[in-house]
Design a protein around this motif. Structure first.
Motif, PDB file in Angstrom:
ATOM      1  N   PRO A  55       0.846  -1.410  -0.016  1.00 25.47           N
ATOM      2  CA  PRO A  55       0.118  -0.033  -0.164  1.00 25.47           C
ATOM      3  C   PRO A  55       0.725   1.403   0.024  1.00 25.47           C
ATOM      4  O   PRO A  55       0.229   2.428  -0.592  1.00 25.47           O
ATOM      5  CB  PRO A  55      -0.868  -0.316   1.243  1.00 25.47           C
ATOM      6  CG  PRO A  55      -0.074  -1.081   2.131  1.00 25.47           C
ATOM      7  CD  PRO A  55       0.616  -2.023   1.265  1.00 25.47           C
ATOM      8  N   ARG A  56       1.932   1.357   0.484  1.00 22.81           N
ATOM      9  CA  ARG A  56       2.778   2.439   0.746  1.00 22.81           C
ATOM     10  C   ARG A  56       3.221   2.676  -0.657  1.00 22.81           C
ATOM     11  O   ARG A  56       3.427   3.918  -1.055  1.00 22.81           O
ATOM     12  CB  ARG A  56       4.019   2.352   1.566  1.00 22.81           C
ATOM     13  CG  ARG A  56       3.725   2.245   3.120  1.00 22.81           C
ATOM     14  CD  ARG A  56       4.983   2.185   3.859  1.00 22.81           C
ATOM     15  NE  ARG A  56       4.779   2.094   5.564  1.00 22.81           N
ATOM     16  CZ  ARG A  56       4.791   0.973   5.937  1.00 22.81           C
ATOM     17  NH1 ARG A  56       4.846   0.041   5.436  1.00 22.81           N
ATOM     18  NH2 ARG A  56       4.642   0.918   7.197  1.00 22.81           N
ATOM     19  N   LEU A  57       3.769   1.974  -1.558  1.00 25.85           N
ATOM     20  CA  LEU A  57       4.098   2.113  -2.814  1.00 25.85           C
ATOM     21  C   LEU A  57       2.948   2.637  -3.660  1.00 25.85           C
ATOM     22  O   LEU A  57       3.043   3.662  -4.438  1.00 25.85           O
ATOM     23  CB  LEU A  57       4.540   0.669  -3.417  1.00 25.85           C
ATOM     24  CG  LEU A  57       5.130   0.890  -4.845  1.00 25.85           C
ATOM     25  CD1 LEU A  57       6.548   1.698  -5.026  1.00 25.85           C
ATOM     26  CD2 LEU A  57       5.483  -0.772  -5.427  1.00 25.85           C
ATOM     27  N   ARG A  59       0.394   4.029  -2.875  1.00 27.98           N
ATOM     28  CA  ARG A  59       0.120   5.476  -2.368  1.00 27.98           C
ATOM     29  C   ARG A  59       0.646   6.678  -3.113  1.00 27.98           C
ATOM     30  O   ARG A  59       0.511   7.568  -3.530  1.00 27.98           O
ATOM     31  CB  ARG A  59      -0.154   5.584  -0.894  1.00 27.98           C
ATOM     32  CG  ARG A  59      -0.636   6.750  -0.100  1.00 27.98           C
ATOM     33  CD  ARG A  59      -0.703   6.745   1.248  1.00 27.98           C
ATOM     34  NE  ARG A  59      -1.322   5.626   1.562  1.00 27.98           N
ATOM     35  CZ  ARG A  59      -0.710   4.626   2.281  1.00 27.98           C
ATOM     36  NH1 ARG A  59       0.522   4.783   2.878  1.00 27.98           N
ATOM     37  NH2 ARG A  59      -1.455   3.475   2.974  1.00 27.98           N
ATOM     38  N   ARG A  60       2.363   6.040  -3.014  1.00 30.19           N
ATOM     39  CA  ARG A  60       3.093   7.044  -3.588  1.00 30.19           C
ATOM     40  C   ARG A  60       2.941   7.358  -5.214  1.00 30.19           C
ATOM     41  O   ARG A  60       3.204   8.497  -5.777  1.00 30.19           O
ATOM     42  CB  ARG A  60       4.600   6.780  -3.020  1.00 30.19           C
ATOM     43  CG  ARG A  60       5.033   6.699  -1.710  1.00 30.19           C
ATOM     44  CD  ARG A  60       4.603   7.918  -1.119  1.00 30.19           C
ATOM     45  NE  ARG A  60       5.649   9.159  -1.894  1.00 30.19           N
ATOM     46  CZ  ARG A  60       6.936   9.380  -1.662  1.00 30.19           C
ATOM     47  NH1 ARG A  60       7.321   8.528  -0.641  1.00 30.19           N
ATOM     48  NH2 ARG A  60       7.547  10.404  -2.092  1.00 30.19           N
ATOM     49  N   GLU A  63      -0.110   9.285  -5.804  1.00 23.92           N
ATOM     50  CA  GLU A  63       0.133  10.647  -5.349  1.00 23.92           C
ATOM     51  C   GLU A  63       0.881  11.454  -6.738  1.00 23.92           C
ATOM     52  O   GLU A  63       0.457  12.533  -7.211  1.00 23.92           O
ATOM     53  CB  GLU A  63       1.088  10.889  -4.251  1.00 23.92           C
ATOM     54  CG  GLU A  63       0.440  10.568  -2.911  1.00 23.92           C
ATOM     55  CD  GLU A  63       1.416  10.630  -2.009  1.00 23.92           C
ATOM     56  OE1 GLU A  63       2.707  10.900  -2.014  1.00 23.92           O
ATOM     57  OE2 GLU A  63       0.953  10.466  -0.856  1.00 23.92           O
ATOM     58  N   GLU A  94      -7.156   4.357  -4.491  1.00 25.48           N
ATOM     59  CA  GLU A  94      -6.399   5.330  -3.757  1.00 25.48           C
ATOM     60  C   GLU A  94      -6.684   6.711  -4.661  1.00 25.48           C
ATOM     61  O   GLU A  94      -7.040   7.803  -3.731  1.00 25.48           O
ATOM     62  CB  GLU A  94      -4.873   5.184  -3.930  1.00 25.48           C
ATOM     63  CG  GLU A  94      -4.160   6.115  -3.285  1.00 25.48           C
ATOM     64  CD  GLU A  94      -4.228   5.647  -1.743  1.00 25.48           C
ATOM     65  OE1 GLU A  94      -4.217   6.664  -0.834  1.00 25.48           O
ATOM     66  OE2 GLU A  94      -4.354   4.488  -1.356  1.00 25.48           O
ATOM     67  N   VAL A 258      10.245   4.890  -0.794  1.00 20.73           N
ATOM     68  CA  VAL A 258       9.431   4.091   0.103  1.00 20.73           C
ATOM     69  C   VAL A 258       9.857   3.123   0.926  1.00 20.73           C
ATOM     70  O   VAL A 258      10.862   2.502   0.730  1.00 20.73           O
ATOM     71  CB  VAL A 258       8.605   3.431  -1.238  1.00 20.73           C
ATOM     72  CG1 VAL A 258       7.612   2.446  -0.528  1.00 20.73           C
ATOM     73  CG2 VAL A 258       8.130   3.988  -2.383  1.00 20.73           C
ATOM     74  N   THR A 259       9.270   3.416   2.240  1.00 15.39           N
ATOM     75  CA  THR A 259       9.819   2.578   3.338  1.00 15.39           C
ATOM     76  C   THR A 259       9.421   1.023   3.034  1.00 15.39           C
ATOM     77  O   THR A 259       8.322   0.702   2.545  1.00 15.39           O
ATOM     78  CB  THR A 259       8.946   2.954   4.605  1.00 15.39           C
ATOM     79  OG1 THR A 259       8.940   4.534   4.668  1.00 15.39           O
ATOM     80  CG2 THR A 259       9.296   2.010   5.772  1.00 15.39           C
TER      81      THR A 259
END
Length: 274
Positions: A55-57, A59-60, A63, A94, A258-259
């Motif tokens: 999800p973090r990827l 989301r970026r 964006e 997203e 990305v974390t």
């Protein structure tokens, strides 16, 4: 890191730019015309499933895509080299959470129209060459983890086609090409074993070539390692855009942190200036 350029149009020198670009372009199973469609579909189905766990990827990426959309207006996206849909269904969700109503058309050289159930995402049944997209296919062009499949001449042709037709294009990679990123690929066979039963649409044949005849863990591992070696760095992406400048078009090139991912993930965005 980002780089934004715009200036005068100069189409000469493209071949020289590509000829002087040093890059390791090894064999990938998924690129071969003789590669069985069943195994190709199994590989892309696994990748689409894996994206849902990042999800973090996503989301970026969403964006970045939103920067070429217009808030309050319906967004039309033309996804290139879609495979089994990749991250697009999650990215649409997203975007909708941020107020963008997006409709996506998936395209591929080898279309796989049974892989989407999202009402906002539809497949084009005909084969689409990302280097020569029909002008009738409008919308913001996107490409996820596929740009590295193209040699420099073809990669530049993808960018030139978007530039010539003044289409926005967003290209993203999910790896950094670093040694640490390569080390993380060693866990891919276990991931394939764990995730393949959750791929959609479910096919017993995918499981057969994952567990009974364990080709898929090895194929995905090999293609994944080779992909990391092929990935264009932001500097190489910038070189591919040399000579593709005009006062009404701009390029943004850089890396996304990305974390959980090793290094910065290269991206490129081209957009017309209105």
């Amino acid at each position: 890191m980002t780089n934004t350029t715009h200036g005068s149009t100069d189409q000469s020198g493209g071949r020289l730019i590509c000829n002087r670009m040093r890059r390791l372009h090894l064999f990938e199973f998924g690129d071969q015309q003789w590669f069985p469609q069943l195994l190709r579909d199994a590989e892309t189905a696994y990748l689409a499933t894996a994206y849902r766990l990042l999800p973090r990827l996503l989301r970026r990426w969403a964006e970045r895509i939103s920067t070429v959309l217009h808030a309050g207006e319906p967004a039309e996206i033309l996804d290139l080299c879609s495979g089994a849909g990749g991250p697009i269904p999650s990215i649409v969700d997203e975007l909708e959470r941020h107020g963008y109503q997006a409709r996506v058309r998936l395209t591929d050289l080898y279309p796989n129209p049974k892989t989407t159930s999202n009402a906002s995402v539809v497949w084009l049944a005909e084969s689409v060459d990302a280097t020569r997209v029909s002008p009738e296919l409008a919308g913001v062009r996107t490409m996820f983890s596929a740009f590295h499949h193209f040699r420099p001449d073809a990669a530049r042709a993808i960018l030139k086609d978007a530039f010539d037709h003044r289409r926005a294009i967003c290209i993203f990679e999910a790896g950094s090409g670093t040694l640490l990123a390569a080390a993380t690929m060693l866990g891919v066979p276990l991931a394939v074993l764990a995730l393949m039963p959750f791929s959609r649409p479910f096919r017993w044949a995918y499981c057969a070539f994952t567990y009974l005849i364990p080709l898929m863990p090895l194929i995905v591992l090999w293609d994944g390692m080779v992909s990391l070696l092929r990935i264009y760095s932001p500097e190489q992406m910038k070189r591919l855009t040399e000579g593709l400048q005009a006062p009404d078009y701009t390029w943004e090139i850089g890396g996304i942190h990305v974390t959980g991912f090793a290094g910065e993930l290269p991206y490129l965005i081209g957009r017309p200036i209105l």
